[in-house]
Design a protein around this motif. Structure first.
Motif, PDB file in Angstrom:
ATOM      1  N   LYS A 115       1.204  -1.521   0.113  1.00 54.16           N
ATOM      2  CA  LYS A 115       0.329  -0.066   0.014  1.00 54.16           C
ATOM      3  C   LYS A 115       0.474   1.462   0.206  1.00 54.16           C
ATOM      4  CE  LYS A 115      -4.109   1.988   1.995  1.00 54.16           C
ATOM      5  NZ  LYS A 115      -4.951   1.664   3.370  1.00 54.16           N
ATOM      6  N   LEU A 116       0.670   2.253  -0.993  1.00 53.82           N
ATOM      7  CA  LEU A 116       1.445   3.585  -1.045  1.00 53.82           C
ATOM      8  C   LEU A 116       1.094   4.235  -0.155  1.00 53.82           C
ATOM      9  CD1 LEU A 116       2.408   3.080  -4.923  1.00 53.82           C
ATOM     10  CD2 LEU A 116       3.654   2.737  -2.579  1.00 53.82           C
ATOM     11  N   HIS A 117      -0.266   4.816  -0.064  1.00 56.47           N
ATOM     12  CA  HIS A 117      -0.658   6.239   0.919  1.00 56.47           C
ATOM     13  C   HIS A 117      -1.614   5.695   1.530  1.00 56.47           C
ATOM     14  CE1 HIS A 117      -0.733   7.179  -3.923  1.00 56.47           C
ATOM     15  NE2 HIS A 117      -0.587   8.742  -3.064  1.00 56.47           N
ATOM     16  N   LEU A 118      -1.034   5.543   3.100  1.00 54.47           N
ATOM     17  CA  LEU A 118      -1.328   5.299   4.288  1.00 54.47           C
ATOM     18  C   LEU A 118      -2.608   6.008   4.843  1.00 54.47           C
ATOM     19  CD1 LEU A 118       1.893   4.380   6.070  1.00 54.47           C
ATOM     20  CD2 LEU A 118       0.380   3.270   4.010  1.00 54.47           C
ATOM     21  N   TYR A 119      -4.052   5.318   5.458  1.00 55.38           N
ATOM     22  CA  TYR A 119      -4.776   6.066   6.217  1.00 55.38           C
ATOM     23  C   TYR A 119      -4.733   6.989   7.007  1.00 55.38           C
ATOM     24  CZ  TYR A 119     -10.124   6.448   6.719  1.00 55.38           C
ATOM     25  OH  TYR A 119     -11.276   6.110   7.235  1.00 55.38           O
ATOM     26  N   ASP A 120      -3.722   8.205   6.785  1.00 53.30           N
ATOM     27  CA  ASP A 120      -3.942   9.231   7.991  1.00 53.30           C
ATOM     28  C   ASP A 120      -5.316  10.195   7.395  1.00 53.30           C
ATOM     29  OD1 ASP A 120      -1.665   7.919   8.467  1.00 53.30           O
ATOM     30  OD2 ASP A 120      -0.309   8.822   8.308  1.00 53.30           O
ATOM     31  N   ALA A 121      -6.153   9.850   8.176  1.00 47.51           N
ATOM     32  CA  ALA A 121      -7.398  11.011   7.883  1.00 47.51           C
ATOM     33  C   ALA A 121      -9.109  10.471   8.393  1.00 47.51           C
ATOM     34  CB  ALA A 121      -7.806  10.463   5.919  1.00 47.51           C
ATOM     35  N   PHE A 122      -9.426  11.155   8.371  1.00 47.10           N
ATOM     36  CA  PHE A 122     -11.503  10.927   8.962  1.00 47.10           C
ATOM     37  C   PHE A 122     -10.979  10.098  10.731  1.00 47.10           C
ATOM     38  CE2 PHE A 122     -11.584  10.349   4.273  1.00 47.10           C
ATOM     39  CZ  PHE A 122     -12.798  11.160   4.328  1.00 47.10           C
ATOM     40  N   GLY A 123      -9.695  10.948  11.231  1.00 45.09           N
ATOM     41  CA  GLY A 123      -9.514  10.574  12.649  1.00 45.09           C
ATOM     42  C   GLY A 123      -8.635   9.090  12.823  1.00 45.09           C
ATOM     43  N   GLN A 124      -7.935   8.936  11.873  1.00 40.99           N
ATOM     44  CA  GLN A 124      -7.119   6.813  12.110  1.00 40.99           C
ATOM     45  C   GLN A 124      -5.439   7.435  11.811  1.00 40.99           C
ATOM     46  OE1 GLN A 124      -8.712   4.101  12.497  1.00 40.99           O
ATOM     47  NE2 GLN A 124     -10.912   5.387  12.297  1.00 40.99           N
ATOM     48  N   ARG A 125      -4.359   6.934  11.527  1.00 40.81           N
ATOM     49  CA  ARG A 125      -3.098   6.579  11.676  1.00 40.81           C
ATOM     50  C   ARG A 125      -2.943   5.951  11.712  1.00 40.81           C
ATOM     51  NH1 ARG A 125      -0.098  11.331  10.955  1.00 40.81           N
ATOM     52  NH2 ARG A 125       1.693  10.320  11.910  1.00 40.81           N
ATOM     53  N   GLU A 126      -2.971   5.117  10.200  1.00 41.41           N
ATOM     54  CA  GLU A 126      -2.498   4.250   9.580  1.00 41.41           C
ATOM     55  C   GLU A 126      -1.046   4.013   9.991  1.00 41.41           C
ATOM     56  OE1 GLU A 126      -3.776   0.369   6.784  1.00 41.41           O
ATOM     57  OE2 GLU A 126      -3.392   2.325   5.519  1.00 41.41           O
ATOM     58  N   SER A 127      -0.544   4.873   9.812  1.00 40.63           N
ATOM     59  CA  SER A 127       1.272   5.793   9.134  1.00 40.63           C
ATOM     60  C   SER A 127       2.067   4.803  10.896  1.00 40.63           C
ATOM     61  CB  SER A 127       1.412   6.002   8.679  1.00 40.63           C
ATOM     62  OG  SER A 127       1.047   7.251  10.069  1.00 40.63           O
ATOM     63  N   ASP A 128       1.323   4.934  12.189  1.00 42.09           N
ATOM     64  CA  ASP A 128       2.053   4.799  12.820  1.00 42.09           C
ATOM     65  C   ASP A 128       1.994   3.111  12.729  1.00 42.09           C
ATOM     66  OD1 ASP A 128       1.414   7.076  14.130  1.00 42.09           O
ATOM     67  OD2 ASP A 128      -0.275   7.141  15.059  1.00 42.09           O
ATOM     68  N   TRP A 129       1.873   2.589  12.311  1.00 40.05           N
ATOM     69  CA  TRP A 129       1.572   1.223  12.314  1.00 40.05           C
ATOM     70  C   TRP A 129       2.516   0.209  11.429  1.00 40.05           C
ATOM     71  CZ3 TRP A 129       2.368  -0.909  17.463  1.00 40.05           C
ATOM     72  CH2 TRP A 129       1.880   0.184  18.542  1.00 40.05           C
ATOM     73  N   VAL A 130       2.009   1.059  10.153  1.00 38.43           N
ATOM     74  CA  VAL A 130       2.248   0.809   8.147  1.00 38.43           C
ATOM     75  C   VAL A 130       3.664   1.008   7.960  1.00 38.43           C
ATOM     76  CG1 VAL A 130       1.046   0.036   6.255  1.00 38.43           C
ATOM     77  CG2 VAL A 130      -0.647  -0.118   8.627  1.00 38.43           C
ATOM     78  N   GLU A 131       4.353   0.648   7.228  1.00 40.80           N
ATOM     79  CA  GLU A 131       5.138   0.634   6.471  1.00 40.80           C
ATOM     80  C   GLU A 131       5.371   1.159   5.248  1.00 40.80           C
ATOM     81  OE1 GLU A 131       9.503   1.996   6.536  1.00 40.80           O
ATOM     82  OE2 GLU A 131       8.528   0.678   8.557  1.00 40.80           O
ATOM     83  N   ALA A 132       4.746   2.490   5.049  1.00 40.24           N
ATOM     84  CA  ALA A 132       4.427   2.556   3.779  1.00 40.24           C
ATOM     85  C   ALA A 132       5.019   1.900   2.647  1.00 40.24           C
ATOM     86  CB  ALA A 132       4.376   3.456   3.287  1.00 40.24           C
ATOM     87  N   GLY A 133       4.443   1.570   0.855  1.00 47.59           N
ATOM     88  CA  GLY A 133       5.547   0.462  -0.067  1.00 47.59           C
ATOM     89  C   GLY A 133       6.007   1.934  -0.851  1.00 47.59           C
ATOM     90  N   GLY A 134       6.845   1.108  -1.355  1.00 50.51           N
ATOM     91  CA  GLY A 134       8.411   2.222  -2.177  1.00 50.51           C
ATOM     92  C   GLY A 134       7.202   2.708  -3.893  1.00 50.51           C
ATOM     93  N   ILE A 135       7.630   3.053  -3.947  1.00 53.94           N
ATOM     94  CA  ILE A 135       7.081   3.457  -5.417  1.00 53.94           C
ATOM     95  C   ILE A 135       7.944   3.131  -6.592  1.00 53.94           C
ATOM     96  CG2 ILE A 135       6.502   5.505  -7.414  1.00 53.94           C
ATOM     97  CD1 ILE A 135       5.459   7.252  -4.734  1.00 53.94           C
ATOM     98  N   GLU A 136       7.426   1.549  -6.559  1.00 50.65           N
ATOM     99  CA  GLU A 136       8.332   1.032  -7.556  1.00 50.65           C
ATOM    100  C   GLU A 136       7.196   0.278  -9.646  1.00 50.65           C
ATOM    101  OE1 GLU A 136       9.021  -2.467  -5.302  1.00 50.65           O
ATOM    102  OE2 GLU A 136      10.265  -1.209  -4.439  1.00 50.65           O
ATOM    103  N   GLN A 137       8.364   0.177  -9.910  1.00 50.09           N
ATOM    104  CA  GLN A 137       7.463  -0.373 -11.162  1.00 50.09           C
ATOM    105  C   GLN A 137       6.122  -1.065 -10.585  1.00 50.09           C
ATOM    106  OE1 GLN A 137       7.197   0.865 -14.524  1.00 50.09           O
ATOM    107  NE2 GLN A 137       5.648  -1.034 -15.269  1.00 50.09           N
TER     108      GLN A 137
END
Length: 271
Positions: A115-137
């Protein structure tokens, strides 16, 4: 090359027990295979899920060759179909990777997506626990001549993600999600899934969790934005035929991909 394929979206509520989740996947995939599906798409976080993100997700994270993906491989091989599902994966850090896996009818892992874009929206903070994916082919795979790609949930709010897939030749976008309920959220879900199909003239198959956490409404949308299969708010599957002539016909009438004047460039780390 096939002139059409049958694709299924499967909707259920994953739990914190990976074995229980695999049993649900086995049952729903069997129903999809009985109806002739060549691909079945399961939600984000299919391997492990609790309502609140936290350390238990990191503890439950598995490698790509762990028991959950191995179990998906057994199901895919027995049913002779492609299985796509969300995995809570090891990230090599103090967080986990929100990963999609696609397993082929031979049981082999054929594509992954982080997952590239983590759900840091609507009162949530996915990035506290999730490592975002790199932009790759993008990793793509073939299903009877149709080129298939993957993206996850919140990524659908960023049209450039789908456009990158289409630039890689993707004709069918599979979108596992855990689209949480909230004011206007069901409206956003249906609108965004439909928009990604229309603007890219591709098929989109989107699978969500059932309520009470998810909105449900898993769906398959054709290249002109027509909802050709939908599930409401219950556990189950929906199957639709994806046709080569429909894809080509829509693109003749609406050659928006050929007419566009802008490309997608990754944002620099310093931007």
């Amino acid at each position: 090359m096939s002139e059409s394929i049958l694709v299924a979206v499967a909707q259920f509520a994953p739990t914190s027990d990976p074995a229980e989740n695999l049993a649900s996947i086995d049952e729903l995939a069997s129903r999809a295979a009985d109806r002739g599906a060549r691909v079945v798409v399961f939600p984000e976080y299919s391997s492990f899920f609790e309502k609140d993100l936290g350390p238990r997700f990191v503890e439950a994270a598995e490698p790509l060759d762990g028991p959950f993906v191995t179990g998906l491989g057994r199901i895919a091989r027995r049913l002779d179909l492609h299985v796509v599902a969300g995995l809570v994966a090891v990230a090599g850090t103090d967080r986990f990777s929100n990963t999609l896996v696609a397993v082929s009818p031979t049981g082999a892992l054929e594509a992954t997506y982080r997952k590239l874009h983590l759900y840091d929206a609507f009162g949530q903070r996915e990035s506290d626990w999730v490592e975002a994916g790199g932009i790759e082919q993008p990793e793509t795979f073939d299903v009877d001549g149709f080129t298939v790609g993957l993206q996850t949930c919140y990524d659908v709010r960023f049209p450039e993600v789908t456009r990158l897939l289409v630039d890689a030749g993707v004709e069918v976008v599979l979108l596992p999600a855990e689209w949480v309920r909230g004011p206007l959220k069901e409206h956003h879900w249906r609108t965004l899934v439909t928009a990604r199909a229309i603007e890219n003239t591709v098929y989109v198959a989107a699978a969500d969790h059932t309520p009470p956490v998810g909105v449900g409404n898993s769906m398959i949308v054709d290249p002109s934005g027509v909802e050709i299969a939908t599930i409401g708010d219950e556990r189950g599957i929906a199957v639709a035929e994806l046709r080569r002539d429909r894809l080509e016909g829509v693109r003749r009438v609406n050659p928006s991909l050929a007419l566009r004047r802008f490309g997608v460039v990754p944002r620099s780390a310093s931007a």
